[in-house]
Write a protein that holds these residues in place. Structure first.
Motif, short mmCIF file in Angstrom:
data_model
loop_
_atom_site.label_atom_id
_atom_site.label_comp_id
_atom_site.label_asym_id
_atom_site.label_seq_id
_atom_site.Cartn_x
_atom_site.Cartn_y
_atom_site.Cartn_z
N VAL A 72 0.89 -1.16 0.00
CA VAL A 72 0.00 0.00 0.00
C VAL A 72 0.92 1.21 0.00
CG1 VAL A 72 -1.76 1.30 1.24
CG2 VAL A 72 -1.85 -1.20 1.22
N LEU A 73 0.99 1.91 -1.11
CA LEU A 73 1.95 3.01 -1.25
C LEU A 73 1.64 4.16 -0.31
CD1 LEU A 73 2.07 3.08 -5.15
CD2 LEU A 73 3.83 2.15 -3.63
N ASN A 74 0.38 4.50 -0.18
CA ASN A 74 -0.05 5.66 0.61
C ASN A 74 -1.57 5.64 0.67
OD1 ASN A 74 -0.94 7.01 -1.98
ND2 ASN A 74 1.28 7.06 -2.29
N ILE A 75 -2.11 6.37 1.61
CA ILE A 75 -3.56 6.52 1.73
C ILE A 75 -3.88 8.00 1.95
CG2 ILE A 75 -5.60 6.05 3.14
CD1 ILE A 75 -4.85 3.62 1.60
N ALA A 76 -4.78 8.53 1.14
CA ALA A 76 -5.31 9.88 1.32
C ALA A 76 -6.78 9.85 0.91
CB ALA A 76 -4.53 10.88 0.46
N SER A 77 -7.50 10.89 1.27
CA SER A 77 -8.94 10.93 0.99
C SER A 77 -9.21 10.84 -0.50
CB SER A 77 -9.53 12.24 1.54
OG SER A 77 -9.41 12.27 2.94
N ASP A 78 -9.98 9.83 -0.89
CA ASP A 78 -10.35 9.64 -2.29
C ASP A 78 -11.49 8.63 -2.33
OD1 ASP A 78 -10.20 10.22 -4.96
OD2 ASP A 78 -8.48 8.93 -5.39
N HIS A 79 -12.40 8.80 -3.26
CA HIS A 79 -13.52 7.86 -3.44
C HIS A 79 -14.32 7.66 -2.15
CE1 HIS A 79 -11.81 7.08 -7.32
NE2 HIS A 79 -10.73 6.53 -6.82
N LEU A 80 -14.38 8.69 -1.32
CA LEU A 80 -15.06 8.53 -0.04
C LEU A 80 -16.57 8.37 -0.22
CD1 LEU A 80 -13.13 10.99 2.30
CD2 LEU A 80 -12.52 8.70 1.51
N ASP A 81 -17.10 8.94 -1.32
CA ASP A 81 -18.54 8.79 -1.56
C ASP A 81 -18.89 7.32 -1.84
OD1 ASP A 81 -17.07 8.88 -3.90
OD2 ASP A 81 -18.59 9.96 -5.06
N TRP A 82 -18.00 6.62 -2.51
CA TRP A 82 -18.24 5.20 -2.85
C TRP A 82 -18.13 4.32 -1.60
CZ3 TRP A 82 -16.55 0.20 -3.01
CH2 TRP A 82 -17.01 -0.63 -4.04
N HIS A 83 -17.09 4.56 -0.82
CA HIS A 83 -16.81 3.68 0.32
C HIS A 83 -17.53 4.11 1.60
CE1 HIS A 83 -13.70 1.14 -1.52
NE2 HIS A 83 -13.34 2.22 -2.17
N GLY A 84 -17.97 5.37 1.66
CA GLY A 84 -18.66 5.84 2.86
C GLY A 84 -17.75 6.38 3.93
N GLY A 85 -16.52 6.76 3.57
CA GLY A 85 -15.60 7.34 4.55
C GLY A 85 -14.18 6.85 4.35
N LEU A 86 -13.25 7.51 5.03
CA LEU A 86 -11.83 7.19 4.89
C LEU A 86 -11.50 5.81 5.45
CD1 LEU A 86 -8.96 7.99 4.08
CD2 LEU A 86 -8.72 9.11 6.31
#
Length: 489
Positions: free
Chosen positions: A204-218
């Protein structure tokens, strides 16, 4: 670690004996996007009775539907019913879990998987997967990895969003051959719909806020990414990213190796940087007392910090299957970065112009801004709900000016006023009123950037936002920028 024998006879794919679980099975393929057609063809080849559904019925989907019908599938356009006596749903990655068809399938107890999970079930038992996920850098890293593996003589292929669908890469070609190793780029959507995928090694290279609408949150977004660290998988982590480390520890198998990546001197069990060298202290005989030189910073293009991290991740995954140190360097030297990723366009009047149109979220833009000391920043577009305060606050000391475009430029302007009040800001809505018709909004943007830049500065297109409000896509945005820069000459 043992070196690979690249002279081995190619294998052919196929079930490992016993009845084929797909033969005669009725399978619903949800979606006619990028992954749907190859999934349908793969299932048809295994004797499944395939029904493909898609809510669209237009000039894009009809030819695809006709070809699949000709191949033996049943296709339903304009509606998404759950077929009767369906025993499995294979969904396109972009379909949200709360879409009606998937909700009905879940309520009926029907298994739902994605294209990656299907590929895992179809692949030859001895095909090796090296998996890469994260918010930013996936495509670059997976292509670096492919280049390194090939430099070592491996029969390797990069798959995922880089061109070849993963389902196609696990099936035999016309000669009955299947690639030995896949460098697999995985999205959070694909991992959400995977439950038995077990890569040999993963990062996992990194995690930042993205696709939050699809997943329902970070948190659920990050947890989906963390599924790449399946039981038995060697875990490669970015020590500078809290989520990368946390997911490896919480989602991975504590009995498998944990390999750290860092941009300074590596500890035992890590890869890192010593002066201008990329070095390995993980995949060596004596990690506490020795290290292997893999490459130099000059071998990594561009040598921006986040791209060096990408190179280290690719090197670690390659080393996990015994790739020689010299092959890491050869692969990085042979690697050609894709367009619109920190691409140097030109130097005009002592000012560098750099196209990083691929920086479509704040995390990617921050990495780009971090690469230069004095920046005139071109930013704006569709922020997709992302916050920009941390981005602007972190980059404030590097900014010499900002040129803002796009639907959400006001939010970036407000962040600049708050965190960098002394930085001059110009907003551009469209081409200059008296511009000839062949000139674009980017000509006006570049003209404003020229006025703000001084010798030694970098004019950087790193929008931190999606492009669809003004351009067809991020490549078009980058191309218009480069063309405008070249017109300066």
């Amino acid at each position: 670690m043992p070196h690979h024998d690249s002279s081995a006879t190619p294998r052919s794919a196929g079930p490992a004996g016993g009845p084929d679980p797909f033969a005669g099975a009725r399978v619903c393929v949800a979606g006619l996007g990028v992954s749907g057609p190859p999934v349908a063809r793969a299932l048809l080849a295994r004797g499944a009775r395939v029904v493909v559904v898609d809510g669209r019925d237009d000039e894009t989907t009809r030819p695809v539907a006709a070809a699949l019908t000709e191949a033996g599938a049943e296709v339903v356009l304009g509606d998404t019913p759950l077929p009767e006596d369906c025993g499995l749903v294979v969904t396109s990655p972009g379909w949200r879990p709360d879409s009606p068809l998937l909700t009905r399938a879940a309520e009926a107890g029907i298994e739902i998987i994605g294209d990656v999970e299907l590929a895992w079930r179809l692949k030859p038992a001895d095909q090796v997967w090296l998996a890469i996920t994260g918010t930013n850098g996936k495509t670059t890293t997976v292509r670096m990895l492919e280049s390194i593996l090939r430099a070592d003589g491996r029969d390797a292929l990069a798959v995922g969003n880089v061109g070849t669908p993963v389902v196609e890469a696990v099936l035999p070609d016309a000669d009955g051959r299947v690639h030995d190793i896949l460098a697999v780029e995985l999205s959070s959507f694909q991992l959400h719909w995977s439950n038995s995928v077990r890569p040999h090694a993963a990062t996992v290279l990194n995690i930042a806020s993205d696709h939050l609408d699809w997943h329902g949150g970070l948190e659920p977004y990050a947890r989906a990414k963390g599924r790449v660290f399946a039981r038995g998988t060697i875990r490669v982590v970015n020590t500078a990213d809290d989520w990368s480390v946390r997911l490896a520890e919480e989602e991975g198998d504590p009995h498998t190796p944990l390999v750290g990546l860092r941009l300074d001197t590596p500890r035992a069990g890590e890869l890192g940087v010593v002066e201008d060298l990329l070095v390995d202290r993980a995949f060596v005989e004596q990690p506490h007392s020795s290290a292997e030189e893999l490459a130099t910073l000059g071998d990594v293009r561009p040598a921006a910090p986040h791209n060096v991290a990408n190179a280290l991740a690719a090197a670690a995954l390659a080393r996990s299957v015994g790739v020689a140190p010299a092959s890491v360097r050869a692969g990085l030297v042979a690697f050609v970065p894709e367009p619109h990723r920190i691409a140097h366009v030109a130097s005009v009047g002592g000012v560098d112009y750099v196209d990083d149109s691929k920086a479509t979220n704040p995390h990617a833009a921050a990495a780009s801004l971090n690469s230069y000391a004095s920046v005139v920043w071109i930013a704006g577009g569709l922020l997709k709900g992302a916050e920009v305060d941390d981005l602007v606050a972190g980059a404030a000391g590097r900014l010499r000016g900002a040129v803002l475009i796009g639907a959400d430029r006001e939010r970036i302007r407000e962040a600049l006023a708050k965190h960098a009040p002394d930085v001059p800001v110009v907003e551009v809505e469209g081409p200059a009123a008296d511009a000839p018709p062949e000139r674009t909004v980017m000509d006006a943007v570049v003209a404003e950037a020229v006025a703000l830049a001084e010798e030694g500065d970098t004019v950087l297109l790193a929008p931190a936002a999606a492009s669809m409000d003004m351009f067809t896509n991020y490549p078009e945005r980058g191309r218009f920028f480069a063309e405008a820069v070249h017109r300066l000459g």
